[in-house]
Design a protein around this motif. Structure first.
Motif, short mmCIF file in Angstrom:
data_model
loop_
_atom_site.label_atom_id
_atom_site.label_comp_id
_atom_site.label_asym_id
_atom_site.label_seq_id
_atom_site.Cartn_x
_atom_site.Cartn_y
_atom_site.Cartn_z
N LEU A 33 0.83 -1.21 0.00
CA LEU A 33 0.00 0.00 0.00
C LEU A 33 0.86 1.26 0.00
CD1 LEU A 33 -2.81 -1.08 2.49
CD2 LEU A 33 -2.99 -0.81 0.00
N LYS A 34 1.94 1.24 0.76
CA LYS A 34 2.82 2.42 0.82
C LYS A 34 3.54 2.64 -0.52
CE LYS A 34 3.37 2.60 5.75
NZ LYS A 34 4.19 3.16 6.79
N ILE A 35 3.94 1.56 -1.17
CA ILE A 35 4.58 1.68 -2.48
C ILE A 35 3.59 2.24 -3.50
CG2 ILE A 35 5.47 0.34 -4.43
CD1 ILE A 35 6.80 -1.51 -2.35
N GLN A 36 2.37 1.73 -3.48
CA GLN A 36 1.35 2.22 -4.42
C GLN A 36 1.09 3.70 -4.21
OE1 GLN A 36 -1.81 -0.59 -3.60
NE2 GLN A 36 -1.25 -1.85 -5.37
N ASN A 37 1.07 4.13 -2.96
CA ASN A 37 0.86 5.55 -2.68
C ASN A 37 2.03 6.39 -3.19
OD1 ASN A 37 -0.75 7.67 -1.50
ND2 ASN A 37 0.84 7.80 0.07
N ALA A 38 3.26 5.91 -2.97
CA ALA A 38 4.43 6.64 -3.48
C ALA A 38 4.38 6.76 -4.99
CB ALA A 38 5.72 5.94 -3.03
N GLU A 39 4.00 5.68 -5.66
CA GLU A 39 3.91 5.70 -7.13
C GLU A 39 2.84 6.69 -7.59
OE1 GLU A 39 3.32 1.61 -8.28
OE2 GLU A 39 5.38 1.08 -7.80
N ARG A 40 1.70 6.71 -6.90
CA ARG A 40 0.62 7.63 -7.26
C ARG A 40 1.08 9.09 -7.13
NH1 ARG A 40 -2.48 10.59 -4.46
NH2 ARG A 40 -1.90 9.63 -2.48
N VAL A 41 1.74 9.40 -6.02
CA VAL A 41 2.19 10.78 -5.78
C VAL A 41 3.28 11.17 -6.79
CG1 VAL A 41 3.34 12.28 -4.10
CG2 VAL A 41 1.51 10.76 -3.36
N LEU A 42 4.19 10.24 -7.09
CA LEU A 42 5.23 10.52 -8.08
C LEU A 42 4.62 10.79 -9.45
CD1 LEU A 42 8.12 10.71 -9.09
CD2 LEU A 42 8.17 8.22 -9.22
N LYS A 43 3.66 9.98 -9.86
CA LYS A 43 3.02 10.18 -11.15
C LYS A 43 2.26 11.50 -11.20
CE LYS A 43 2.92 5.36 -12.51
NZ LYS A 43 2.15 4.17 -12.82
N GLN A 44 1.67 11.89 -10.07
CA GLN A 44 0.98 13.17 -9.99
C GLN A 44 1.99 14.31 -10.14
OE1 GLN A 44 -0.71 14.12 -6.14
NE2 GLN A 44 -2.48 15.04 -7.13
N CYS A 45 3.14 14.16 -9.51
CA CYS A 45 4.17 15.19 -9.58
C CYS A 45 4.71 15.34 -11.00
CB CYS A 45 5.30 14.83 -8.61
SG CYS A 45 6.50 16.13 -8.34
N ILE A 46 4.97 14.22 -11.67
CA ILE A 46 5.52 14.29 -13.03
C ILE A 46 4.49 14.86 -14.00
CG2 ILE A 46 4.95 11.95 -13.76
CD1 ILE A 46 8.23 13.76 -14.55
N THR A 47 3.22 14.77 -13.65
CA THR A 47 2.19 15.38 -14.50
C THR A 47 2.41 16.88 -14.60
OG1 THR A 47 0.58 13.69 -13.87
CG2 THR A 47 -0.31 15.72 -14.76
N TRP A 48 2.84 17.48 -13.49
CA TRP A 48 3.07 18.92 -13.48
C TRP A 48 4.37 19.29 -14.20
CZ3 TRP A 48 -0.86 21.71 -11.78
CH2 TRP A 48 -1.71 21.20 -10.82
N VAL A 49 5.40 18.49 -13.97
CA VAL A 49 6.73 18.83 -14.47
C VAL A 49 6.79 18.67 -15.99
CG1 VAL A 49 9.17 18.21 -14.39
CG2 VAL A 49 7.81 18.17 -12.31
N GLY A 50 7.19 19.73 -16.65
CA GLY A 50 7.37 19.68 -18.10
C GLY A 50 6.11 19.84 -18.91
N ALA A 51 4.99 20.07 -18.25
CA ALA A 51 3.74 20.27 -18.99
C ALA A 51 3.71 21.69 -19.58
CB ALA A 51 2.54 20.06 -18.08
N ASP A 52 3.01 21.85 -20.65
CA ASP A 52 2.84 23.15 -21.28
C ASP A 52 2.13 24.09 -20.31
OD1 ASP A 52 2.01 25.34 -22.76
OD2 ASP A 52 1.18 24.17 -24.42
N LYS A 72 6.66 11.55 0.85
CA LYS A 72 6.82 12.88 1.47
C LYS A 72 7.51 13.85 0.52
CE LYS A 72 7.01 11.25 6.21
NZ LYS A 72 7.86 11.06 7.39
N VAL A 73 8.57 13.38 -0.11
CA VAL A 73 9.32 14.26 -1.02
C VAL A 73 8.46 14.72 -2.17
CG1 VAL A 73 11.23 14.32 -2.68
CG2 VAL A 73 11.57 13.33 -0.41
N PHE A 74 7.82 13.78 -2.85
CA PHE A 74 7.04 14.15 -4.02
C PHE A 74 5.75 14.87 -3.65
CE2 PHE A 74 9.93 10.95 -5.79
CZ PHE A 74 10.55 11.77 -6.72
N SER A 75 5.21 14.60 -2.47
CA SER A 75 4.06 15.38 -1.99
C SER A 75 4.49 16.82 -1.73
CB SER A 75 3.50 14.79 -0.69
OG SER A 75 2.88 13.56 -0.92
N GLY A 76 5.67 16.97 -1.15
CA GLY A 76 6.21 18.31 -0.93
C GLY A 76 6.40 19.07 -2.23
N MET A 77 6.90 18.38 -3.24
CA MET A 77 7.08 19.03 -4.53
C MET A 77 5.73 19.41 -5.14
SD MET A 77 10.32 17.08 -6.20
CE MET A 77 10.67 18.38 -7.39
N ASN A 78 4.75 18.52 -5.02
CA ASN A 78 3.41 18.84 -5.51
C ASN A 78 2.86 20.08 -4.81
OD1 ASN A 78 2.98 16.86 -7.48
ND2 ASN A 78 2.33 15.36 -5.96
#
Length: 164
Positions: A18-37, A125-131
């Motif tokens: 469950l913790k891994i799945q949450n980390a993956e979800r937050v990372l994917k959310q973060c990368i959605t922002w990075v580099g988007a138009d 925590k890291v990727f949530s902070g970036m989000n």
């Protein structure tokens, strides 16, 4: 082999997953922002996020590396997390010392899972902070607009070690 230890092992497997799945979800959310138009609509961001959900965590981290340079060894920590995550997901019982035949092997499995769960928490925590930083500063798509102080706050999160 004791039943309580096996129950603890399987319980840790579930929590870690469950913790891994949450980390993956937050990372994917973060990368959605990075580099988007910067002018992308909400619908465009949602479509971008949908495409990312089909990628593996390794592919998403590789995309992230193209936009962000990690400092102070965090990238190595992320690599360790990814390798351990893959071992857990694909071939857990092949990890040296881990098994289900002796109490020592089971204990080693529990230790491995606890460490992996802590790494997943740290990544979350890291990727949530970036989000949060992206949303708070309205820099959602342009990392060059992030000032050094706020980025250092996020970097500081990378070095928080959860207690085991």
């Amino acid at each position: 082999m004791t039943l309580p230890l096996l129950l603890e092992l399987t319980s840790n497997m579930g929590v870690t997953l469950l913790k891994i799945q949450n980390a993956e979800r937050v990372l994917k959310q973060c990368i959605t922002w990075v580099g988007a138009d910067p002018d992308m609509t909400l619908q465009g961001l949602e479509a971008r996020e949908e495409k990312l959900t089909k990628r593996t965590i390794g592919q998403v981290i590789e995309l992230f590396r193209k936009k962000v340079e990690f400092k102070n060894g965090y990238e190595e920590g992320l690599e360790t997390f990814l390798k351990k995550r893959n071992k857990f997901a694909h071939d857990f019982l092949s990890v040296p010392g881990i098994g289900i035949k002796t109490e020592t092997e089971i204990a080693a499995g529990i230790d491995f899972l606890r460490e992996l769960a802590n790494q997943a928490d740290l990544a979350t925590k890291v990727f949530s902070g970036m989000n949060q930083m992206f949303l708070k500063q309205d820099v959602s798509r342009d990392l060059s607009a992030v000032d050094e102080e706020s980025f250092n706050e996020v970097l500081a999160l990378m070095f928080i070690q959860p207690k085991s």
